[in-house]
Design a protein around this motif. Structure first.
Motif, PDB file in Angstrom:
ATOM      1  N   ASP A  75      -0.093   5.424  -7.991  1.00  4.84           N
ATOM      2  CA  ASP A  75       1.005   5.863  -8.840  1.00  4.84           C
ATOM      3  C   ASP A  75       2.024   6.562  -7.960  1.00  4.84           C
ATOM      4  N   ASN A  76       3.164   6.821  -8.566  1.00  5.99           N
ATOM      5  CA  ASN A  76       4.243   7.405  -7.783  1.00  5.99           C
ATOM      6  C   ASN A  76       3.822   8.732  -7.148  1.00  5.99           C
ATOM      7  N   LEU A  77       3.770   8.749  -5.834  1.00  9.52           N
ATOM      8  CA  LEU A  77       3.380   9.960  -5.100  1.00  9.52           C
ATOM      9  C   LEU A  77       4.536  10.390  -4.207  1.00  9.52           C
ATOM     10  N   ILE A  78       5.675  10.553  -4.802  1.00  8.90           N
ATOM     11  CA  ILE A  78       6.846  10.861  -3.994  1.00  8.90           C
ATOM     12  C   ILE A  78       6.778  12.345  -3.611  1.00  8.90           C
ATOM     13  N   VAL A  79       6.148  12.583  -2.459  1.00  7.61           N
ATOM     14  CA  VAL A  79       5.884  13.958  -2.017  1.00  7.61           C
ATOM     15  C   VAL A  79       6.974  14.434  -1.053  1.00  7.61           C
ATOM     16  N   GLU A  80       6.833  15.658  -0.571  1.00  5.44           N
ATOM     17  CA  GLU A  80       7.793  16.197   0.404  1.00  5.44           C
ATOM     18  C   GLU A  80       7.802  15.326   1.671  1.00  5.44           C
ATOM     19  N   SER A  81       8.962  15.292   2.326  1.00  5.18           N
ATOM     20  CA  SER A  81       9.126  14.355   3.436  1.00  5.18           C
ATOM     21  C   SER A  81       8.084  14.490   4.534  1.00  5.18           C
ATOM     22  N   ASP A  82       7.681  15.710   4.856  1.00  2.85           N
ATOM     23  CA  ASP A  82       6.730  15.876   5.944  1.00  2.85           C
ATOM     24  C   ASP A  82       5.323  15.461   5.547  1.00  2.85           C
ATOM     25  N   HIS A 106       0.819  -1.217   0.000  1.00  2.00           N
ATOM     26  CA  HIS A 106       0.000   0.000   0.000  1.00  2.00           C
ATOM     27  C   HIS A 106       0.859   1.277   0.000  1.00  2.00           C
ATOM     28  N   VAL A 107       1.952   1.283   0.740  1.00  2.15           N
ATOM     29  CA  VAL A 107       2.745   2.523   0.838  1.00  2.15           C
ATOM     30  C   VAL A 107       3.774   2.639  -0.287  1.00  2.15           C
ATOM     31  N   LEU A 108       3.864   1.602  -1.124  1.00  2.78           N
ATOM     32  CA  LEU A 108       4.796   1.643  -2.256  1.00  2.78           C
ATOM     33  C   LEU A 108       4.093   2.122  -3.526  1.00  2.78           C
ATOM     34  N   ALA A 109       4.812   2.912  -4.303  1.00  2.00           N
ATOM     35  CA  ALA A 109       4.303   3.327  -5.614  1.00  2.00           C
ATOM     36  C   ALA A 109       4.347   2.136  -6.570  1.00  2.00           C
ATOM     37  N   ASN A 110       3.526   2.180  -7.599  1.00  3.03           N
ATOM     38  CA  ASN A 110       3.603   1.148  -8.645  1.00  3.03           C
ATOM     39  C   ASN A 110       5.028   1.099  -9.197  1.00  3.03           C
ATOM     40  N   GLU A 111       5.504  -0.097  -9.423  1.00  3.45           N
ATOM     41  CA  GLU A 111       6.844  -0.364  -9.971  1.00  3.45           C
ATOM     42  C   GLU A 111       7.969  -0.175  -8.961  1.00  3.45           C
TER      43      GLU A 111
END
Ligand SMILES: C[S@@+](CC[C@H](N)C(=O)[O-])C[C@H]1O[C@@H](n2cnc3c(N)ncnc32)[C@H](O)[C@@H]1O
Length: 295
Positions: A248-255, A131-136
């Motif tokens: 999908d990849n939701l690589i957001v700001e750390s906070d 769940h906490v991982l983006a696709n791929e």
């Protein structure tokens, strides 16, 4: 032992670092695991989640990632890790891996090394990780192998009742499980991971061999045996890709990566606290995001 829905193997205050690793004759195991990790890790990545990071023994291997989040149930293990590694590029999160306090898809990598043997509910922990991982995203999972050579021989000569060839797990000490490689493969698939590589590791875990053969030679021999793919070593490393219907990849700001560990819902931040919709609060203390117990 904590008494939650799932039993947890609680390392709080444990001397795992000094009792099991430092000066305990396990250089070979440590080196061989690092060597396999280097081989399996992607060349680069944004944010990696290290689940059950402990005192950060192998965290420095994750330098290909811009940021590493070390998660462990034990606050004191994370304190050791933070003392050694500092804050640059690292975030420390005390939480239960069964209730990850993150939004969907915020990591493009995860590892779990020497940890899954403490989980009685493997499907639950794997689906939470997915769940906490983006696709791929890449997920490297190490597990203790039920079907190891010693167990096969002991069963064959009648010195061990349980059968290493069956898919059920063996709890050889309370909350310490060995898993069959096919069981792990099946559960990874169910959780929407596609296994890309599987490597048997640590063939020479015998005191006599470790005392008499130089560690570099043992690591070299191990590397050769790894290539055979014989799944009879005590440890198995797998490299998996997140597939299916995840975020999908939701690589957001750390906070912005955090979510309520209880519901997965939104949190808002007030100073050193994260607060959910019903007013439950979690605290950042000693530089560690503490999502174990609300304050
Ligand atoms: C054997 S240690 C391995 C530490 C590290 N991965 C290494 O290889 O050195 C297992 C770690 O898993 C952590 N752990 C066990 N159950 C956990 C859970 N439910 N949630 C988060 N961490 C857990 C323990 O606190 C401990 O630090």
């Amino acid at each position: 032992m904590s008494d939650k829905a799932q039993r947890i193997c609680d390392y709080e205050g444990s001397t795992y670092r000094t009792d099991f690793w430092e000066g305990q004759g396990r250089n070979y195991e440590d080196l061989v695991e690092r060597q396999v990790l280097r081989q399996l890790l992607p060349a680069q990545g944004k944010r990696l989640l290290e689940i059950g990071a402990g005192f950060g023994r192998i965290t420095e291997e994750y330098g290909n990632y811009e940021h590493v989040v070390l998660l462990d149930y034990s606050f004191s293990q994370l304190q050791y890790a933070r003392e050694r590694l500092g804050d640059d590029g690292y975030t420390y999160v005390a939480a239960d891996a069964y209730q990850l306090p993150f939004k969907a898809g915020v990591f493009d990598g995860a590892t779990m090394i020497r940890v899954i043997h403490h989980f009685e509910n493997v499907p639950k922990v794997l689906s939470g990780i997915r769940h906490v991982l983006a696709n791929e995203a890449c997920f490297i999972l190490e597990h203790a192998n039920k079907r190891n050579l010693k167990a096969l021989l002991r069963h064959r000569i009648g010195k061990q009742a349980w059968n290493p060839n069956t898919l059920d797990s063996v709890e050889f000490v309370e909350l310490n499980f060995n898993f069959h490689p096919d069981y792990i493969e099946r559960e990874l698939k169910t959780a929407e991971f596609e296994m890309q590589e599987r490597i048997p590791v640590s063939f020479f875990r015998l005191g006599l061999l470790k005392r008499t053969i130089p560690v570099g030679v043992l690591v070299g021999l191990d590397t050769m045996l790894q290539k055979t793919g014989w799944l009879i070593a005590p440890s198995i490393f797998t490299k998996n890709q997140a597939i299916g219907s995840g975020a999908d990849n939701l690589i957001v700001e750390s906070d912005d990566i955090f979510a309520c560990p209880q519901t997965g819902g939104e949190l808002h931040r007030e100073g050193n606290h994260f607060i959910n919709a019903t007013g439950t609060r979690w605290e950042i203390r000693d530089g560690i995001y503490d999502f174990k117990d609300p304050v």
